[in-house]
Design an enzyme around this catalytic site. Structure first.
Site, PDB file in Angstrom:
ATOM      1  N   SER A  42       0.792  -1.188   0.086  1.00 24.47           N
ATOM      2  CA  SER A  42       0.088  -0.106   0.067  1.00 24.47           C
ATOM      3  C   SER A  42       0.766   1.310  -0.065  1.00 24.47           C
ATOM      4  O   SER A  42       0.214   2.501  -0.437  1.00 24.47           O
ATOM      5  CB  SER A  42      -1.123   0.125   0.939  1.00 24.47           C
ATOM      6  OG  SER A  42      -0.179   0.211   2.380  1.00 24.47           O
ATOM      7  N   LYS A  85       0.436   4.798   6.736  1.00 28.37           N
ATOM      8  CA  LYS A  85      -0.120   5.610   5.792  1.00 28.37           C
ATOM      9  C   LYS A  85       0.561   7.208   5.822  1.00 28.37           C
ATOM     10  O   LYS A  85       1.198   7.558   6.583  1.00 28.37           O
ATOM     11  CB  LYS A  85      -1.725   5.765   6.077  1.00 28.37           C
ATOM     12  CG  LYS A  85      -2.317   4.400   6.131  1.00 28.37           C
ATOM     13  CD  LYS A  85      -2.141   3.654   4.698  1.00 28.37           C
ATOM     14  CE  LYS A  85      -2.992   2.127   4.719  1.00 28.37           C
ATOM     15  NZ  LYS A  85      -2.544   1.242   3.786  1.00 28.37           N
TER      16      LYS A  85
END
Length: 181
Positions: A42, A85
């Site tokens: 990701s 993230k």
């Protein structure tokens, strides 16, 4: 007998030294830094599956996360699992992503180049997402393969849930060093 007493003194000193080192290490890992591993794709191409990182737990005790910082936080569905993230939306802002993959902050196009590709699914951000005074909107850099704030299961990240800022890669050794944002 004298050698035995000397041995005991030296052993006691060694045990005390080891205990102090262990205590300092545990305190360091609790309050200063945390090692975490990247699991998945990701955050490609900034971070890679299998990278070992050090998260700085001190910076956010004195300042707030900034846009584009890479942060770690526990996933609400599994508190033993940490997500890594990039911060996109800050407290009090409104985030929206259109069908062309453009990200807007308070109606202004966000100038950034971290996404590995054009966002295909804006998720819940197709509608304006208004962040609370202690909330952040995060995205993975590999936007089409990231489970992030666009998903209701992740949602907005509370300030208190952010563990730290990832700043340093320790493995693989050929990428050892400061993480380039």
């Amino acid at each position: 007998m004298e050698n035995y007493k000397k041995f005991l003194r030296e052993a006691g000193s060694t045990i005390l030294t080891v205990a102090i080192i262990i205590a300092i290490t545990l305190l360091f890992m609790k309050f200063v830094a945390q090692r975490t591993d990247v699991d998945g794709e990701s955050m490609m191409y900034t971070l890679h599956d299998g990278d070992a990182l050090i998260a700085d737990k001190i910076t956010y005790r004195f300042s707030d996360p900034k846009r584009f910082d890479i942060v770690i936080f526990p996933f609400a569905g599994d508190p033993d699992s940490c997500f890594i993230k990039r911060v996109i939306g800050l407290p009090g802002e409104t985030v929206q992503i259109d069908l062309q993959g453009n990200i807007y902050i308070n109606g202004e196009l966000l100038e950034e180049n971290y996404g590995a590709e054009v966002i295909q699914d804006p998720g819940r951000a197709i509608e304006p997402v208004v962040l609370g005074e202690d909330e952040y909107f995060v995205l993975g850099d590999n936007r089409n393969y990231s489970f992030d704030s666009r998903e209701a299961a992740v949602g907005n990240i509370k300030r208190e849930d952010i563990i730290g800022k990832t700043t340093f890669r320790v493995f693989p050794f050929d990428s050892f060093g400061k993480i380039d944002k």
